[in-house]
Design an enzyme around this catalytic site. Sequence first.
Site, short mmCIF file in Angstrom:
data_model
loop_
_atom_site.label_atom_id
_atom_site.label_comp_id
_atom_site.label_asym_id
_atom_site.label_seq_id
_atom_site.Cartn_x
_atom_site.Cartn_y
_atom_site.Cartn_z
CG ASP A 105 -1.86 1.09 1.35
OD1 ASP A 105 -2.85 1.03 0.61
OD2 ASP A 105 -1.66 2.03 2.15
CD GLU A 154 -2.17 2.24 -3.65
OE1 GLU A 154 -3.34 2.61 -3.83
OE2 GLU A 154 -1.54 2.55 -2.61
C1 NOJ Z 1 -4.38 3.11 -0.74
C2 NOJ Z 1 -5.51 2.16 -0.45
O1 NOJ Z 1 -5.82 1.44 -1.61
C3 NOJ Z 1 -6.66 3.00 0.06
O2 NOJ Z 1 -7.86 2.29 0.12
C4 NOJ Z 1 -6.26 3.57 1.40
O3 NOJ Z 1 -7.27 4.43 1.85
C5 NOJ Z 1 -4.94 4.33 1.31
N1 NOJ Z 1 -3.94 3.68 0.52
C6 NOJ Z 1 -4.37 4.53 2.69
O4 NOJ Z 1 -3.90 3.32 3.19
#
Ligand code: NOJ
Length: 533
Positions: A202, A265
Amino acid sequence: MSDDRCWWKCGVIYQVYPRSFQDSNGDGVGDLPGITTRLDYLQWLGVDALWLSPFYPSPQADFGYDIADHCNVDPLFGSLEDFDRLLSEAHRRGLRVLLDYVPNHTSDQHPWFAQSRASRGNPRRDWYIWRNPGPDGALPNNWLSTFGGPAWTWDETTRQFFYHSYLREQPDLNWRNPQVEQAMLDILRFWLDRGVDGFRIDALRKVIKDASFRDNPPNPDWDPSGNPYKRLLPVFSASRPEVHDIIRRMRDVLDGYTDRVMIGELYEPLEKLVTYYGSTDAPECHLPFNFLLLKTPWNAGALRAAIARYEKLLPQHGWPNWVLGNHDKSRIASRVGEAQARVAAMLLLTLRGTPTLYYGDELGLHDVPVPPHLVQDPWEKNVPGLGLGRDPERAPMPWDASPHAGFSSTDPWLPIEPRFESVCVQRQREDPRSILSLHRALIALRRSEPALHQGDLRIIDAPESAVAYERAVPASRMLVLLDLSGSPATLRLDSLRQGGEVVASTHPSRTGERVSETITLDANQGLVIRLGG
Ligand code: NOJ
């Protein structure tokens, strides 16, 4: 298996949002035992791996992306035993399991943060990012929280600000502290030792910040009626060069185990995205998520250009991947419409590289509108009315036509798709023309055809309205034709000189049709054609 044939290159990844997949205990929220009962469905669908969004103990301020204990399961979702059972049942069916790893921040309820905020002298003080106020109590710098407002919150007890890229309930960890890095890498080891097959990481680009916390510059392209976070360019709060060293060390941990995968990500421009593969000597992510299909305008010219640019920029050792939807973005069927959602499925499942499919997109689910009094997403609550909220794409999975769509025995945490009786899994499974049957057929074709899961990709000249490409291994060639315009097109293609046979079509079925040099593509139609023979 040789490196070129490993599972995460050939396979299809399926994202499960645990809150919304299957409730097993009647509380309206999905859980791990629920997911276990649906593994047969995933096996039937033919996917190779599931990625589970967070299920760890959490106050759920950001629905699990605020973690209070990285090495356990929130009672809302079950127990560690439930997780072990899910993992072994998945493995028994040949399904891999990837977890969401959240290194950038924790919950403010994490014991580390409780200690960090207890006093300036606490040994864990430096595990988070604390700064003194500027003159006259000003914020330490101008950095913004993605979810609205400043990224700094004042702590009255210790009289300093702490930094949070997201909610104030999600303080950022200080990765410049080696103890933090050790503790966070140990969490990877904890789950790898338990047998997980890898991680989706993430907010990876935010993990480390500018050492001197310089102000972010203004964004000249910002539209003041849009997302307030976009007012500044996050050049000092994200994508810092040091992040690559951290990723390499995460990768080292995974490389201590066999056959695991690391997915990042990374919402980055392409030129930057591809640097997250690292080099052959110092590898980073196996798959830096490619989000091009989430933002490219849905027309043939733009898609063709995006595919070509990605293919061109990929480093030699970099394996491509494609994403059509996730829990943060409007669903594909809502973005492009029902007819094009089928074309999009064919695109995702025939491009070169690992596809990630978001739960429910195989049913053609649309975003489900959420009335203001039922809004759950903190982003929508903080910055209302701009369409930033993510509840609509997180609606419960409709399994059957029973009152709560087979998802739960009670009202679920978010409203169910109103057309659930006709779009549910049970109904679509029986219909060979459904978008679900199309997904299943395409996944099976992709698996059985080396040209599709391994082959090269060559974009073919086609009329403005169509995207056409060939996928090839020495022994076989497949041609993919997709109409993006909504009107029929007649194509004359060199690739078809020796004829071919349709092996998949979006709608209506043309499978088995022999085709030659000139072919008519119906409006919104996609075809996969086996060439020659
Ligand atoms: C990206 C995640 O996909 C999202 O859902 C989240 O709110 C943020 N990062 C913070 O962790």
